[in-house]
Design a protein around this motif. Structure first.
Motif, short mmCIF file in Angstrom:
data_model
loop_
_atom_site.label_atom_id
_atom_site.label_comp_id
_atom_site.label_asym_id
_atom_site.label_seq_id
_atom_site.Cartn_x
_atom_site.Cartn_y
_atom_site.Cartn_z
N ALA A 579 0.83 -1.21 0.00
CA ALA A 579 0.00 0.00 0.00
C ALA A 579 0.86 1.26 0.00
N TRP A 580 0.25 2.35 -0.44
CA TRP A 580 0.86 3.65 -0.28
C TRP A 580 0.79 4.05 1.21
N VAL A 581 1.86 4.60 1.72
CA VAL A 581 1.92 5.00 3.12
C VAL A 581 1.48 6.46 3.24
N HIS A 582 0.46 6.69 4.05
CA HIS A 582 -0.04 8.05 4.23
C HIS A 582 0.88 8.83 5.16
N PRO A 583 1.02 10.13 4.93
CA PRO A 583 1.91 10.95 5.78
C PRO A 583 1.35 11.24 7.16
N THR A 584 0.04 11.09 7.36
CA THR A 584 -0.56 11.34 8.67
C THR A 584 -1.40 10.16 9.09
N LYS A 585 -1.61 10.03 10.39
CA LYS A 585 -2.41 8.94 10.92
C LYS A 585 -3.88 9.36 11.01
N THR A 586 -4.75 8.37 10.89
CA THR A 586 -6.18 8.62 10.93
C THR A 586 -6.70 8.42 12.35
N THR A 587 -7.52 9.35 12.83
CA THR A 587 -8.08 9.26 14.17
C THR A 587 -9.19 8.22 14.22
N ALA A 588 -9.52 7.80 15.42
CA ALA A 588 -10.54 6.77 15.58
C ALA A 588 -11.94 7.31 15.31
N VAL A 589 -12.21 8.55 15.76
CA VAL A 589 -13.55 9.15 15.62
C VAL A 589 -13.51 10.21 14.53
N PRO A 590 -14.34 10.08 13.49
CA PRO A 590 -14.32 11.08 12.41
C PRO A 590 -14.90 12.41 12.84
N ARG A 591 -14.41 13.48 12.24
CA ARG A 591 -14.93 14.81 12.51
C ARG A 591 -16.31 14.99 11.89
N GLN A 592 -17.05 15.92 12.42
CA GLN A 592 -18.34 16.27 11.85
C GLN A 592 -18.13 17.29 10.75
N ILE A 593 -18.70 17.01 9.57
CA ILE A 593 -18.52 17.90 8.42
C ILE A 593 -19.56 19.01 8.49
N PRO A 594 -19.14 20.27 8.47
CA PRO A 594 -20.12 21.37 8.52
C PRO A 594 -20.91 21.50 7.21
N ARG A 595 -21.92 22.30 7.24
CA ARG A 595 -22.75 22.53 6.06
C ARG A 595 -21.90 23.20 4.98
N GLN A 596 -22.03 22.67 3.76
CA GLN A 596 -21.19 23.13 2.66
C GLN A 596 -21.86 24.27 1.88
N ALA A 597 -21.03 25.13 1.30
CA ALA A 597 -21.55 26.21 0.46
C ALA A 597 -22.20 25.62 -0.80
N TRP A 598 -23.09 26.38 -1.43
CA TRP A 598 -23.87 25.87 -2.56
C TRP A 598 -22.98 25.50 -3.75
N TYR A 599 -21.89 26.22 -3.95
CA TYR A 599 -21.08 26.00 -5.15
C TYR A 599 -20.13 24.83 -5.03
N ILE A 600 -20.02 24.22 -3.85
CA ILE A 600 -19.15 23.05 -3.72
C ILE A 600 -19.92 21.80 -3.35
N ARG A 601 -21.24 21.88 -3.43
CA ARG A 601 -22.01 20.67 -3.23
C ARG A 601 -21.82 19.76 -4.43
N ASP A 602 -22.09 18.48 -4.24
CA ASP A 602 -21.65 17.45 -5.18
C ASP A 602 -22.03 17.74 -6.63
N ILE A 603 -23.32 17.89 -6.93
CA ILE A 603 -23.76 18.02 -8.32
C ILE A 603 -23.25 19.31 -8.93
N ARG A 604 -23.34 20.40 -8.21
CA ARG A 604 -22.92 21.70 -8.75
C ARG A 604 -21.41 21.72 -9.01
N SER A 605 -20.64 21.23 -8.05
CA SER A 605 -19.19 21.24 -8.23
C SER A 605 -18.77 20.33 -9.38
N VAL A 606 -19.47 19.22 -9.56
CA VAL A 606 -19.14 18.31 -10.66
C VAL A 606 -19.41 18.97 -12.00
N LEU A 607 -20.56 19.59 -12.15
CA LEU A 607 -20.90 20.23 -13.43
C LEU A 607 -19.99 21.43 -13.72
#
Length: 747
Positions: A579-607
């Motif tokens: 495997a590729w070795v990551h430069p940082t370690k992953t924590t046990a508990v994931p962070r909560q992702i805040p609400r994203q701006a309209w222009y970087i939401r999945d469909i809009r950013s993809v288009l």
């Protein structure tokens, strides 16, 4: 940038001088027979091709022995590329002898029924073109530019023509063909022996009706003064279904829609076929440049090609500037700020530890003086000095100790406040170092897709490179597709290797299962789609249909060659490399992702992200589409321009994906694995929309099967493009991630 432009100009000039080299020289002596091969008929208005000898209204082969031991009607062995492109090449009965002009020769008279007549009328109406071959050159129709300064060829010649001058369309068949072979003296020893090489093959077709006077041999009395063309028409056996005798003695004739025709009434139409052969010496064309005439009319588009490259360079240059600004200013300053914050935090911790040690020492001394203070005992001189050094009074007892504790608490609060301020400076993407390399959902599917994308990337760039340097060219018939199949099978090594490494990076355990999915997923879906489409084409008896034997051969290439190569690549990538070795370690508990701006939401950013790479290629895409769909008689040859645009496209996709993912990271969204792959391939959506526009605006395709083939092939091509570009976006983003988070760890 200047060096890049110089290399670009050098590469473009090299390609222009190289683009159609000769493949193999064949010289002919006087009185030597030259074989004429017939191939297929095709049309710009339909996707269905047909083998020439399968047409029910042309002269069937007689089986006579021709040049080189070939029998007329005998099929010529074809490579897999020729078969897949619909070629069906056979030897004909047309007699061509080097240096012998033949004013007219009778070929045959073909009797056709009403049903066969309808097939001929439909094919003439759809504008079908015939392809014959002499010395590996397709028979061409000659044209002259408007200013009459240049001559150029259009491959193929018309099967017939339609006349609408009388209001109702009338269909005429070309039943006489004038063959003109241009030749010159061969170079070297062959030329000294009087041999010649063919540098041009032109076919001029003409329609000659039955009412024209003919000689006993069957040839027309005059080929220049033709009184009547050959119309594909048989008088109907009924004029009206309700009253067949109603118009028997009237000059009025009903419309074709009112005619009821019995196709089995036994009526036959006789079609006489004749041909002429002429040789013309032409010293102005070198054998190695004989294909140039097929492309003279396309040279006018060179300015547009350069415009496409300049457009692509401008877009790519702007994106490069943005990426460099992100690296040079934003990210570098963020990393520097992160390092400063980390340094301040380290100093604060050292100070706090030192202060706590002092407080602990003072507390122990104060505790020892509590007893004497209460009993009015007088402390010693050394105790006084030590107490004063820690700020504790010698005469206050417990009151002085409480005052010292209050002072220490205030100092600790100041230290903690400064530490919090340092941590507050670490925001955005820097907060995600413990989550950014968290393995994604459905990673076992993403790994095979990345592997297939690398397989397609290797195949595509190898094909473009080989075509740009002239190894693959129209003189090597079917070579582009044959090499494509071979390169795709060989690239199974790359598919297995990259899929296995990505799979193990995602902590996958069953690498053999991943290998099987990689080897079967994309090739299996592609083979299934081609097989289903083939059923529709088989029903039309078209040469576009892939023969069953060829399908079996492709299946064996897939199962017996590609799958073992995928296995080898997977074993090497998973077991030997890992495997590729990551430069940082992953924590046990994931962070909560805040609400994203309209222009970087999945469909809009993809288009939005997909629109930029599409803007890079859409001009060159027009030429590719015209060659593939609109002008099948032509050949796409400007692979030098395509190679340059492809390189710019890859750079643009990598930069667009990096910028898009960086914006998401700044919004504290660490779900980038799938997003980078989707954003990288998002321009395929715009390409497919462009296909739909091209179908309705530029093409005149009729019929359900032809439309089905167009949209199905377009969709498959866009899926291939999405896999390829999605892999570019994924790998470039992963490299970007390792770079920026590795810089944080290096501190």
């Amino acid at each position: 940038m200047a060096v890049f432009l110089q290399l670009l100009l050098l590469f473009g000039s090299t390609v222009e001088a190289f683009y159609i080299p000769g493949w193999s020289i064949r010289s002919y002596a006087d009185n030597e027979q030259i074989p004429l091969l017939v191939n297929k008929v095709y049309s710009d208005n339909t996707q269905l091709q047909f083998a020439y000898f399968d047409l029910p209204f042309v002269c069937p082969p007689t089986g006579q022995r021709r040049y080189g031991g070939l029998l007329s009607g005998q099929n010529i062995p074809l490579n897999i590329g020729e078969v897949l492109r619909g070629d069906r090449i056979s030897a004909s009965d047309i007699d061509i002898t080097m240096g012998h002009n033949n004013e007219c020769s009778y070929l045959c008279t073909r009797q056709i029924s009403r049903k066969e007549l309808k097939i001929a009328r439909d094919m003439v109406r759809d504008g079908y073109v015939v392809e014959w071959i002499v010395d590996n050159l397709p028979g061409a129709t000659s044209f002259v530019t408007v200013d009459k300064t240049r001559k150029y060829y259009a491959a193929g010649f018309k099967l017939g023509f339609t006349d609408t001058s009388s209001g109702r369309p009338r269909y005429y068949l070309n039943n006489h063909h004038t063959i003109v072979l241009r030749y010159r003296k061969a170079a070297g020893r062959a030329g000294e022996q009087g041999k010649k090489v063919i540098v041009g093959f032109e076919v001029y077709s003409k329609s000659i009706g039955l009412d024209n006077k003919r000689l006993e041999s069957g040839c027309p009395l005059s080929l220049h003064d033709v009184d009547q063309n050959f119309q594909l028409y048989l008088a109907p056996n009924h004029t009206d279904a309700k009253d067949p005798e109603r118009y028997a003695h009237s000059s009025y004739q009903p419309n074709a829609a009112d005619e009821v025709i019995d196709e089995n009434d036994g009526a036959m139409l006789s079609i006489p076929y004749t041909y002429s052969v002429y040789f013309q010496e032409d010293d102005t064309i070198d054998w190695s440049r004989r294909w140039d005439l097929y492309f003279v009319n396309q040279e006018e588009g060179s300015k547009i090609h350069w415009l496409a490259i300049i457009n692509s360079l401008i877009i790519c240059g702007l994106l490069t500037g943005i990426v460099l600004m992100i690296f040079a200013k934003t990210i570098r300053s963020d990393i520097r700020g992160y390092k400063d914050a980390a340094a301040e935090e380290g100093k604060a911790r050292l100070k706090r530890r030192a202060r706590k040690a002092v407080v602990a020492a003072g507390s122990s001394i104060s505790a020892g003086s509590v007893g004497p203070g209460i009993g009015n005992a007088t402390p010693t001189t050394s105790e006084k000095m030590h107490a004063s050094s820690v700020g504790v009074g010698t005469g206050g007892g417990l009151l002085d100790q409480e005052a010292g504790s209050v002072e220490m608490s205030a100092l600790d609060a100041d230290i903690l406040t400064s530490e919090d301020e340092a941590i507050e400076d670490v925001t955005g993407w820097k907060l995600l170092h413990g989550d950014v390399f968290r393995k994604p959902k459905f990673g076992s599917l993403l790994a095979p897709l990345v592997g297939s994308g690398m397989q397609l990337l290797f195949m595509s760039f190898s094909l473009v490179l080989l075509s740009a340097v002239g190894v693959l060219n129209p003189s090597y018939r079917g070579g582009f597709i044959s090499f494509g199949v071979g390169l795709f099978v060989f690239a199974g090594l790359f598919s297995g290797y990259f899929s296995a490494r990505v799979y193990r990076t995602f902590d996958g355990l069953n690498w053999r299962r991943n290998m099987f999915v990689t080897a079967v997923l994309f090739p299996g879906l592609l083979f299934s789609a081609v097989f289903v489409l083939n059923l529709f084409v088989w029903a039309q008896a078209s040469s576009t249909a892939i023969p069953f034997g060829t399908l079996i051969a492709i299946l064996m290439l897939w199962l017996c060659i590609q799958m073992p190569l995928v296995y080898v690549g997977s074993w090497y990538g998973y077991v030997r490399i890992g495997a590729w070795v990551h430069p940082t370690k992953t924590t046990a508990v994931p962070r909560q992702i805040p609400r994203q701006a309209w222009y970087i939401r999945d469909i809009r950013s993809v288009l939005l992200a997909g629109l930029i790479p599409f803007a890079v290629i859409f001009i060159e895409l027009l030429f590719v589409f015209q060659s593939l769909w609109q002008d099948k008689s032509g050949y796409y040859y400007v692979f030098g321009y395509l190679a340059v645009v492809s390189v710019i496209l890859v750079l643009t996709i990598a930069e667009v994906t990096v910028v898009t993912i960086y914006i998401r990271l700044c919004s504290e969204n660490y779900n980038w694995w799938w997003q980078s792959f989707i954003v990288g391939g998002s321009s395929a959506i715009w390409v497919f929309l462009y296909c739909i526009w091209f179908y309705f605006a530029k093409l005149h395709i009729t019929g359900f099967v032809s439309s089905l083939l167009f949209f199905s092939h377009s969709f498959i091509a866009c899926c291939v493009y999405a896999l390829l570009t999605g892999t570019v976006g994924f790998l470039s983003t992963y490299t970007f991630m390792r770079r920026i988070y590795g810089a944080i760890k290096a501190d």
